[in-house]
Write a protein that holds these residues in place. Structure first.
Motif, PDB file in Angstrom:
ATOM      1  N   HIS A   1     -10.138 -12.607   2.760  1.00  0.00           N
ATOM      2  CA  HIS A   1      -9.593 -13.811   2.042  1.00  0.00           C
ATOM      3  C   HIS A   1      -8.247 -13.437   1.923  1.00  0.00           C
ATOM      4  N   LEU A   2      -7.380 -12.045   1.429  1.00  0.00           N
ATOM      5  CA  LEU A   2      -6.040 -12.067   1.974  1.00  0.00           C
ATOM      6  C   LEU A   2      -5.215 -12.106   2.307  1.00  0.00           C
ATOM      7  N   ARG A   3      -5.641 -12.164   3.639  1.00  0.00           N
ATOM      8  CA  ARG A   3      -5.038 -12.335   5.056  1.00  0.00           C
ATOM      9  C   ARG A   3      -5.009 -13.495   5.177  1.00  0.00           C
ATOM     10  N   SER A   4      -6.226 -14.016   5.105  1.00  0.00           N
ATOM     11  CA  SER A   4      -6.256 -15.239   5.799  1.00  0.00           C
ATOM     12  C   SER A   4      -6.143 -16.377   5.203  1.00  0.00           C
TER      13      SER A   4
ATOM     14  N   GLY B   1       0.888  -1.358   0.383  1.00  0.00           N
ATOM     15  CA  GLY B   1      -0.501   0.067  -0.142  1.00  0.00           C
ATOM     16  C   GLY B   1       0.530   0.614   0.021  1.00  0.00           C
ATOM     17  N   PRO B   2       0.028   2.184  -0.696  1.00  0.00           N
ATOM     18  CA  PRO B   2      -0.800   2.611  -0.752  1.00  0.00           C
ATOM     19  C   PRO B   2      -1.432   2.260  -2.010  1.00  0.00           C
ATOM     20  N   GLY B   3      -2.116   2.120  -2.553  1.00  0.00           N
ATOM     21  CA  GLY B   3      -2.806   2.612  -3.819  1.00  0.00           C
ATOM     22  C   GLY B   3      -3.829   1.332  -4.265  1.00  0.00           C
ATOM     23  N   LEU B   4      -3.990   1.349  -5.489  1.00  0.00           N
ATOM     24  CA  LEU B   4      -5.608   0.482  -6.095  1.00  0.00           C
ATOM     25  C   LEU B   4      -5.943  -0.601  -5.665  1.00  0.00           C
ATOM     26  N   ILE B   5      -6.286  -0.977  -4.838  1.00  0.00           N
ATOM     27  CA  ILE B   5      -6.816  -2.293  -3.495  1.00  0.00           C
ATOM     28  C   ILE B   5      -6.732  -3.558  -4.667  1.00  0.00           C
ATOM     29  N   GLY B   6      -7.225  -3.336  -5.783  1.00  0.00           N
ATOM     30  CA  GLY B   6      -7.473  -4.488  -6.489  1.00  0.00           C
ATOM     31  C   GLY B   6      -5.962  -5.077  -7.079  1.00  0.00           C
ATOM     32  N   ALA B   7      -5.464  -3.758  -7.315  1.00  0.00           N
ATOM     33  CA  ALA B   7      -4.212  -4.026  -7.875  1.00  0.00           C
ATOM     34  C   ALA B   7      -2.943  -4.408  -6.773  1.00  0.00           C
ATOM     35  N   LEU B   8      -3.550  -4.027  -5.411  1.00  0.00           N
ATOM     36  CA  LEU B   8      -2.342  -4.517  -4.874  1.00  0.00           C
ATOM     37  C   LEU B   8      -2.467  -5.707  -4.356  1.00  0.00           C
ATOM     38  N   LEU B   9      -3.467  -6.401  -4.533  1.00  0.00           N
ATOM     39  CA  LEU B   9      -3.730  -7.232  -3.965  1.00  0.00           C
ATOM     40  C   LEU B   9      -2.884  -8.603  -4.665  1.00  0.00           C
ATOM     41  N   VAL B  10      -3.238  -8.065  -5.975  1.00  0.00           N
ATOM     42  CA  VAL B  10      -2.844  -9.539  -6.929  1.00  0.00           C
ATOM     43  C   VAL B  10      -1.073  -9.786  -6.475  1.00  0.00           C
TER      44      VAL B  10
END
Lengths: 343, 435
Positions: free
Chosen positions: B35-38, A86-95
């Motif tokens: 989901h991501l965390r767990s 982070g920080p950033g676009l959440i959908g992008a970060l999570l990949v």
């Protein structure tokens, strides 16, 4: 470990670039792979989060593989995984975070979540092997315009940030009004070189005395009003002069605030970072200003100014040196305090 | 087969693993949208709890969608990366297919209608005849009401999946008006809140009689994903595992529909390309002879260009020494020295000592132009032959010298003491100089 050096794999996916990189002992860049989506987002006049997320997923494993192959290492050589959380676009970060966590788990290696801005600053460590804190950092990009006092590798203090538009964002918007497309930075930079920076007098917004904050939305409005006014009068817009005057107004404010901050905090080095740090006027002005005042001046090469994983790997290395590890429950954060994970 | 299954397509995340004896273990995170965390920590503890090493895994199954885009990407990114590093295949499982392998604890034939919420009253759904797993209505995007009206009324129906949970009320409404008998209309549907065990109990309570329809609100189903993957054995390389998106992103749809002002944007793009392709801005540079007065500027630029810089004295030595000096500089429009070339001569023989240009002004032929001016002035003084030495690895400098008419005449091994690099000796005679 490879040849006694600590090998870090970095991953970055906070906006529209998917990137992976490998560094040795923090600053030695062994490989950097970036998959840019700029051509896709140009079609939409800006980054579309859902499209960015889809492309990150499409590209993430390829850039990881490229980074590992080009570095000439095996997965087993990796000592640490660093990832922008982070920080950033959440959908992008999570990949990126999800892939990084899977890597850390599969390889039984520690993971370090890195703040995106800390990464940008660390790009300077790769560029300049001699650079060490403390120094004053200016991070300017499409999402940030910040003055940061770098007291230690993991001791960053935010002195000021933009209250509205980031520098790069203002440039994008002005470019759109001028009808010269997205992204605005490079094209305005290019036009400005042929223009007169004093042709149009735009107001420099310095805000209240002693503040290191920025405000560029007023300047943006001035430019838009100017364009509309000229069009109404049926006059041709002097694009070069407009770009030069607008750019001059932005960069003057950034440079003067950076110098003030360096002086107040007694720093003798200034480092630029972020996408806007590849702007040729900013580089020229900052270099000249530093020279006049006897300050050391640092800036990364353009490829290290854009979002990239090399800077993340480098920052992760320095966090690991101080024992600032994350664990497998690492999450992604669209908004993140600069001092996250530093204490 | 030892398979890890990941399901992050729905409201809650679950993972499952099968051991060598075909036993399946599953764990669910009851916190929603975590989901991501767990997911990875759940995987780690599930495997270690059942004594399975991750290196023993033979495949990773993952729900490929349709479902929450974000959720699917979390699972898919993790599954692909695990497979990439562990060198095992991935089994992407369509969410609807997985429901075929759930144990519904139902007797006799029934219809299975799994659905995922596709928003705005739409579901991505299919209808299967069970227990044969025969497709009656193919997978597709349906308005909920239209789908229900396509159901034959002769068998009980089980609605399941995230769509069934989101639209439970509307399904009840629709079933009331759709089914003809008053008895059915007034019957309260049996609705399971949680897993299959509780559901089985309720069915028992109604004395083995299946209701005309049931709505199973899905909680977790990594185990089901796993069963489906094992049954179908549709394994692919990690790079080929793709998520199933129900539809294009909103922005893509608008663009296709011409709602983004594409023509205007195309115009802008053409304009932008034109600007970016313009030849580099030609700042008007001033070239002139450098004298002793310029040594400070020379030393400063030199320091910027070279790791081992010349000090002012070195330049003064050249400019005020016993040999004739030839220093030519280029100045920016602001009067700043941005490039130079310099050398000395004795009788007919010249020597180039230093050539440099400012980092911000490279690749503009500035150093080459300075060098040419030096050579021109040397020629005027009847110099016939000019020498220089250059590091063998300095390709760009060598190219510059070659373009200026220099030829390599010899090589000196280990010439540079600090690095042990070789030096090339180059000579210019004025004869072969290309114009």
């Amino acid at each position: 470990m490879k040849q006694g050096k600590m090998i870090v794999l970095g991953i970055e996916s906070s906006c529209d670039d998917t990137s992976a990189a490998v560094t040795a002992d923090g600053r030695e860049l062994l490989s950097l792979s970036i998959s840019s989506q700029i051509d896709i987002h140009t079609l939409y006049g800006g980054v579309v989060p859902e499209i960015a997320s889809r492309n990150h997923l499409k590209n993430i494993n390829t850039v990881i593989q490229q980074a590992v192959d080009e570095a000439g290492i095996e997965y087993a050589d990796i000592d640490l995984i660093g990832v922008t959380c982070g920080p950033g676009l959440i959908g992008a970060l999570l990949v990126g975070v999800s892939a990084a966590k899977a890597l850390a788990y599969a390889l039984d290696k520690p993971i370090v979540g890195v703040h995106h801005l800390q990464g940008h600053i660390a790009a300077n460590y790769i560029q300049a092997p001699e650079l060490q804190p403390p120094f004053t950092a200016v991070v300017a990009s499409g999402g940030n315009t910040d003055i940061i006092d770098v007291r230690g590798y993991n001791d960053l203090v935010m002195l000021g940030q933009t209250r509205d538009d980031a520098a790069g964002e203002a440039m994008d918007k002005v470019a759109r009004v001028m009808g010269i497309g997205y992204p605005g930075g490079p094209v305005i930079d290019r036009l400005a070189r042929d223009g007169n920076p004093e042709a149009i007098d735009f107001k420099r917004v310095m805000l209240e005395k002693g503040s290191y904050d920025f405000s560029f939305s007023g300047l943006k409005t001035q430019v838009i009003n100017y364009v509309n006014h000229e069009r109404m009068m049926g006059r041709e817009i002097p694009k070069e002069d407009l770009a030069a005057s607008f750019q001059q107004a932005i960069m003057e404010v950034i440079v003067s605030k950076a110098l003030e901050a360096a002086e107040e905090y007694g720093r003798n080095r200034i480092a630029l970072a972020g996408g806007v740090a590849s702007n040729s006027l900013l580089r020229r002005m900052m270099e000249e200003a530093c020279r006049q005042r006897g300050l050391e001046y640092y800036r990364p090469e353009p490829v290290l100014c854009t979002d990239n994983a090399a800077m993340i790997a480098c920052a992760a290395y320095y966090k690991a040196q101080e024992g600032l590890f994350s664990d497998l429950s690492l999450d992604a954060y669209p908004v993140l305090d600069l001092r996250w994970g530093m204490e | 087969m030892i398979v890890l299954a990941i399901d992050t397509a729905g409201e809650t995340a679950s993972v499952a693993v099968s051991d060598r004896d075909g036993q399946i273990y599953e764990v669910t995170n009851t916190d929603s949208l975590d989901h991501l965390r767990s997911m990875i920590p759940m995987t780690a503890s599930l495997l270690s709890e059942h004594g399975i090493d991750k290196k023993e895994l033979e495949a990773v199954a993952v729900s490929a969608g349709p479902g929450s885009f974000t959720g699917i990407r979390i699972g898919m990114a993790a599954a692909r990366t695990l497979a990439q590093v562990l060198e095992i295949p991935v089994a992407p499982v369509m969410t609807l297919d997985a429901y075929l392998y759930h144990d519904y604890d139902a007797e006799g034939p029934f219809l299975l209608c799994p659905m995922t919420d596709a928003r705005r009253g739409n579901v991505f759904a299919a209808v299967y005849e069970m227990p044969e797993r025969r497709k009656l209505v193919p997978e597709g995007l349906y308005p909920l009401e239209a789908l229900i009206r396509r159901l034959p009324a002769d068998r009980p129906v089980i609605f399941t999946g995230s769509g069934a949970a989101s639209y439970a009320d509307r399904i009840q409404e629709e079933m009331k008006t759709f089914l003809p008998s008053a008895e059915v209309r007034d019957r309260q549907p049996v609705q399971a809140a949680a897993g299959a065990a509780e559901e089985a109990e309720r069915i028992e309570n109604t004395a083995g009689v299946l209701p005309d329809y049931r709505i199973l609100t899905e909680c977790h189903h990594a185990a089901t994903i796993l069963k489906c993957a094992e049954a179908r054995k549709a394994f692919v390389n990690y790079a080929e595992a793709e998520p199933v998106y129900l539809r294009k992103s909103e922005a893509e749809i608008k663009r296709k529909e011409g709602k983004l002002g594409l023509r205007a944007r195309k115009r802008q793009e053409t304009e932008r390309q034109k600007i970016l392709e313009m030849p580099p801005a030609e700042e008007v540079l001033q070239y002139r002879v450098l004298t002793e007065n310029d040594v400070a500027a020379l030393a400063e630029l030199d320091a910027l260009c070279f790791g081992k810089a010349w000090k002012e004295d070195a330049f003064r030595g050249d400019l005020c020494g016993s040999r004739a000096a030839y220093y030519e500089g280029a100045f920016s429009s602001e009067g700043k020295l941005i490039g130079f070339a310099g050398g000395v001569s004795l009788l007919e023989e010249g020597e180039i000592n230093r050539v440099a240009s400012h980092p911000l002004y490279r690749n503009r032929g500035i150093a080459g132009k300075c060098l040419k001016r030096v050579l021109d002035r040397m020629t005027e003084k009847d110099v016939r032959s000019v020498f220089l030495e250059v590091r063998e690895a300095n390709r760009s400098a060598i190219t510059l010298y070659k373009n200026s008419g220099f030829r390599v005449i010899s090589k000196r091994k280990n010439y540079y003491q600090e690095t042990g690099e070789n030096a090339l000796i180059m000579q210019w005679t004025g004869e072969e100089r290309p114009e």
